[in-house]
Design an enzyme around this catalytic site. Sequence first.
Site, PDB file in Angstrom:
ATOM      1  N   ASP A   1      -2.581 -31.924 -26.961  1.00  0.00           N
ATOM      2  CA  ASP A   1      -2.738 -33.376 -26.996  1.00  0.00           C
ATOM      3  C   ASP A   1      -2.463 -33.970 -28.382  1.00  0.00           C
ATOM      4  O   ASP A   1      -3.027 -33.533 -29.381  1.00  0.00           O
ATOM      5  CB  ASP A   1      -4.178 -33.690 -26.588  1.00  0.00           C
TER       6      ASP A   1
ATOM      7  N   SER B   1      -0.842 -38.623 -25.426  1.00  0.00           N
ATOM      8  CA  SER B   1      -1.480 -38.251 -24.171  1.00  0.00           C
ATOM      9  C   SER B   1      -1.142 -39.271 -23.075  1.00  0.00           C
ATOM     10  O   SER B   1       0.030 -39.529 -22.818  1.00  0.00           O
ATOM     11  CB  SER B   1      -2.986 -38.124 -24.391  1.00  0.00           C
TER      12      SER B   1
END
Length: 254
Positions: free
Chosen positions: A149, A39
Amino acid sequence: MKSLALALSGGGAHAAAHCGVLRALEREGIPVAGVAGVSGGALVAAAWAGGANLERLVEQASGLHPWMWVRGWGGGLLSGSRLGALIDEFLPVASFEELRVPVIVLATDVDTGEPVVFRKGNLRDAVRASCSFPGVFPPFLWEGRRLVDGGVSEVVPVRRARELAGDAGVVVAIDCNAGGRWPAADSFVAIALRAGLTVVRGRTRGELTGADLVISPSIGESGWMRPQRIPRFAEAGEESLVEALPELRRLLDG
């Protein structure tokens, strides 16, 4: 000196703390052999390894409007296309092969829960996938798979950093979410995020046991979508590295 690899967590604006850690390492003359990120940590890793000016990156990011990417579609509250444009702007190079040190970017297949590891090819697509927080940004479509993510599968990618450092190297994990104070959750998004973060904290502790050193910058009051606090988060990362410097040097020289 032993080789050093970093494992960088996600955390939205909190990930600016990684910029501070990397700035401090450069100032101290400590080379980094490789970086694994998820991320926001993947974004910082790719920007730094691509030669971006981290001070300029922090300045640019701090000027963003918190909701600049609203009006998303395809399974997210926010716009994936604007996220992609932001990543393109922040990353100086487009491919893994152009980076100055090896970088591993981790994403997650939303349909199987399996981690998807990127080491080569299109760097910007890899980071875009890794930054697609589920329910907030739409999944990134890649080779017929829907990716979200990387923190869903590995909160702090310590195992991936170990691959870069080797058994004889040193792995430092930077968890930029553990050292903050969360404000009251008074919106749907804030409550959903708080619930998710609570669930993953226990898993994070297990992952961090594989690191030689864990750094948790004291970012103060948290705020994953508060760009105006990004300079402070970066400063906290720098301060945390300076504090950990004696132990880091001992590990690298041992």
